[in-house]
Design a protein around this motif. Structure first.
Motif, short mmCIF file in Angstrom:
data_model
loop_
_atom_site.label_atom_id
_atom_site.label_comp_id
_atom_site.label_asym_id
_atom_site.label_seq_id
_atom_site.Cartn_x
_atom_site.Cartn_y
_atom_site.Cartn_z
N LEU A 116 0.83 -1.21 0.00
CA LEU A 116 0.00 0.00 0.00
C LEU A 116 0.86 1.26 0.00
O LEU A 116 0.52 2.26 -0.65
CB LEU A 116 -0.93 -0.01 1.21
CG LEU A 116 -2.02 -1.09 1.22
CD1 LEU A 116 -2.79 -1.06 2.53
CD2 LEU A 116 -2.96 -0.92 0.04
N LEU A 117 1.99 1.21 0.73
CA LEU A 117 2.89 2.36 0.75
C LEU A 117 3.47 2.64 -0.63
O LEU A 117 3.48 3.78 -1.10
CB LEU A 117 4.03 2.10 1.76
CG LEU A 117 5.15 3.16 1.79
CD1 LEU A 117 4.60 4.50 2.25
CD2 LEU A 117 6.29 2.70 2.67
N PHE A 118 3.94 1.58 -1.30
CA PHE A 118 4.53 1.76 -2.63
C PHE A 118 3.49 2.23 -3.64
O PHE A 118 3.79 3.08 -4.50
CB PHE A 118 5.16 0.45 -3.10
CG PHE A 118 6.33 0.00 -2.26
CD1 PHE A 118 7.23 0.92 -1.74
CD2 PHE A 118 6.51 -1.34 -1.97
CE1 PHE A 118 8.31 0.52 -0.96
CE2 PHE A 118 7.59 -1.76 -1.20
CZ PHE A 118 8.48 -0.83 -0.68
N VAL A 119 2.27 1.71 -3.53
CA VAL A 119 1.21 2.12 -4.46
C VAL A 119 0.83 3.58 -4.21
O VAL A 119 0.61 4.35 -5.16
CB VAL A 119 -0.02 1.21 -4.30
CG1 VAL A 119 -1.21 1.76 -5.08
CG2 VAL A 119 0.30 -0.20 -4.79
N SER A 120 0.76 4.00 -2.95
CA SER A 120 0.42 5.39 -2.63
C SER A 120 1.50 6.36 -3.10
O SER A 120 1.21 7.52 -3.38
CB SER A 120 0.20 5.54 -1.12
OG SER A 120 1.40 5.28 -0.42
N LEU A 121 2.74 5.88 -3.20
CA LEU A 121 3.84 6.71 -3.70
C LEU A 121 3.99 6.61 -5.22
O LEU A 121 4.97 7.11 -5.78
CB LEU A 121 5.16 6.29 -3.03
CG LEU A 121 5.25 6.52 -1.52
CD1 LEU A 121 6.55 5.95 -0.96
CD2 LEU A 121 5.15 8.01 -1.20
N ASN A 122 3.03 5.95 -5.88
CA ASN A 122 3.04 5.76 -7.34
C ASN A 122 4.31 5.04 -7.82
O ASN A 122 4.83 5.33 -8.90
CB ASN A 122 2.92 7.12 -8.06
CG ASN A 122 1.57 7.77 -7.81
OD1 ASN A 122 0.55 7.09 -7.71
ND2 ASN A 122 1.56 9.10 -7.68
N MET A 123 4.77 4.09 -7.03
CA MET A 123 5.94 3.29 -7.41
C MET A 123 5.47 2.00 -8.07
O MET A 123 4.58 1.31 -7.57
CB MET A 123 6.79 2.96 -6.18
CG MET A 123 7.41 4.17 -5.51
SD MET A 123 8.39 3.73 -4.03
CE MET A 123 9.72 2.80 -4.79
N THR A 124 6.07 1.70 -9.22
CA THR A 124 5.74 0.46 -9.92
C THR A 124 6.37 -0.72 -9.19
O THR A 124 7.57 -0.70 -8.89
CB THR A 124 6.24 0.51 -11.37
OG1 THR A 124 5.69 1.66 -12.01
CG2 THR A 124 5.82 -0.75 -12.13
N LEU A 125 5.57 -1.75 -8.91
CA LEU A 125 6.08 -2.91 -8.21
C LEU A 125 7.09 -3.64 -9.09
O LEU A 125 6.78 -4.01 -10.24
CB LEU A 125 4.94 -3.86 -7.82
CG LEU A 125 3.91 -3.29 -6.83
CD1 LEU A 125 2.85 -4.33 -6.53
CD2 LEU A 125 4.59 -2.85 -5.55
N GLY A 126 8.28 -3.85 -8.56
CA GLY A 126 9.34 -4.49 -9.32
C GLY A 126 10.56 -4.71 -8.45
O GLY A 126 10.46 -4.88 -7.23
N TYR A 127 11.73 -4.63 -9.08
CA TYR A 127 12.98 -4.87 -8.36
C TYR A 127 13.20 -3.86 -7.23
O TYR A 127 13.63 -4.22 -6.14
CB TYR A 127 14.17 -4.82 -9.32
CG TYR A 127 14.39 -6.10 -10.06
CD1 TYR A 127 14.90 -7.23 -9.43
CD2 TYR A 127 14.10 -6.20 -11.42
CE1 TYR A 127 15.11 -8.41 -10.11
CE2 TYR A 127 14.30 -7.37 -12.12
CZ TYR A 127 14.81 -8.47 -11.46
OH TYR A 127 15.01 -9.64 -12.13
N VAL A 128 12.91 -2.59 -7.50
CA VAL A 128 13.18 -1.54 -6.51
C VAL A 128 12.32 -1.75 -5.27
O VAL A 128 12.82 -1.73 -4.13
CB VAL A 128 12.93 -0.15 -7.12
CG1 VAL A 128 13.10 0.93 -6.04
CG2 VAL A 128 13.89 0.11 -8.27
N THR A 129 11.03 -1.95 -5.46
CA THR A 129 10.14 -2.14 -4.31
C THR A 129 10.47 -3.44 -3.57
O THR A 129 10.40 -3.50 -2.34
CB THR A 129 8.67 -2.18 -4.77
OG1 THR A 129 8.51 -3.22 -5.76
CG2 THR A 129 8.26 -0.85 -5.37
#
Length: 274
Positions: A116-129
């Protein structure tokens, strides 16, 4: 009689722990895909393993993520442990409780909250997340291993090194770091182990192209787990066993050298006294 019973009890405990692994290794050489019936000996599953792009890609992703996350978590955790160690009693207790919360907290909560944190920050789920999530749950284990070594260290060492002309950076790398190195290495090894083993948090924070080995194995369970996974698990077990044996052998040789050095110094003292 008591010794016989204790030895028998220990044998039962080790059989309970390692029998499933030995069964898995045995069936990695089974000619058929059956996990219950032995049909003959073969090494074909080991050959097919290295030609399975899905498994090898997932294994590579797992190793890359685990290595990067463990190194980063070790650096962050070591610096954090030193900072916590220098705090006053009340703030240190508060920060320690917050630091250990990811260890006690169920992984399902960590996984969902990080997603939820990564989605709220508009981060694409992948290697970084995925790497950030692994760093998050690895840091507390590093702190947990480094802090006891800091408590065992003599508080006057830092002041003594500073009085001898060392800068703060020199004191850290030449005095403090060697003293806490066993804790740092333990934290790194635990971090890399938990990172490779993690499934729940990785499931919620990975993307389509960054799936780790546990996620790939889980997707196979919906159909049928290939014996290639048995072969891979057997290879991982053998590699870990070899690393453990080599490490213990090196420790034994180091211990023997230290004992020999102590004996020589004792003999030299006796000769000097005579």
């Amino acid at each position: 009689m008591k010794k016989i019973f204790s030895n028998f009890y220990m044998v039962l405990v080790y059989l309970f722990l390692y029998c499933p692994i030995f069964v898995l290794i045995a069936f990695s050489f089974n000619a058929s895909k059956s996990r219950a019936v032995w049909t003959g000996f073969t090494v074909d599953w080991y050959k097919k393993l290295f030609h399975n792009e899905v498994i090898m890609s997932s294994l590579l992703n797992t190793l890359i993520v685990a290595l990067i996350a463990s190194v980063a978590a070790t650096i962050i955790g070591t610096v954090a442990a030193i900072g916590i160690y220098r705090m006053k009693k009340l703030p240190r207790a508060v920060i320690l409780n917050i630091s250990y919360l990811p260890i006690i907290n169920p992984e399902i909560i960590m996984g969902v909250s990080l997603m939820l944190l990564f989605v709220s920050l508009n981060m694409t789920l992948g290697y970084v997340t995925l790497i950030l999530a692994h760093i998050t749950f690895c840091v507390p284990y590093v702190i947990l291993n480094v802090l006891p070594k800091l408590r065992q260290m003599d508080r006057n060492i830092y002041d003594a090194a500073s009085d001898l002309g060392c800068t703060d950076i020199q004191v850290f790398f030449k005095v403090v770091l060697p003293e806490i190195m066993p804790g740092v290495l333990s934290g790194f090894l635990i971090s890399i182990t938990y990172s490779i083993d993690d499934f729940v948090i990785s499931y919620f924070t990975s993307g389509a192209t960054s799936q780790t080995l546990p996620i790939t194995i889980f997707s196979m369970t919906r159909r049928k787990v290939s014996p290639e996974i048995n072969a891979l698990s057997a290879l991982i077990f053998v590699v870990v066993l070899l690393v453990l044996l080599i490490s213990n052998f090196a420790d034994m040789r180091k211990h023997k050298r230290e004992e020999m050095a102590l004996r020589r110094s004792a003999e030299e003292r006796r000769e000097a006294e005579q």
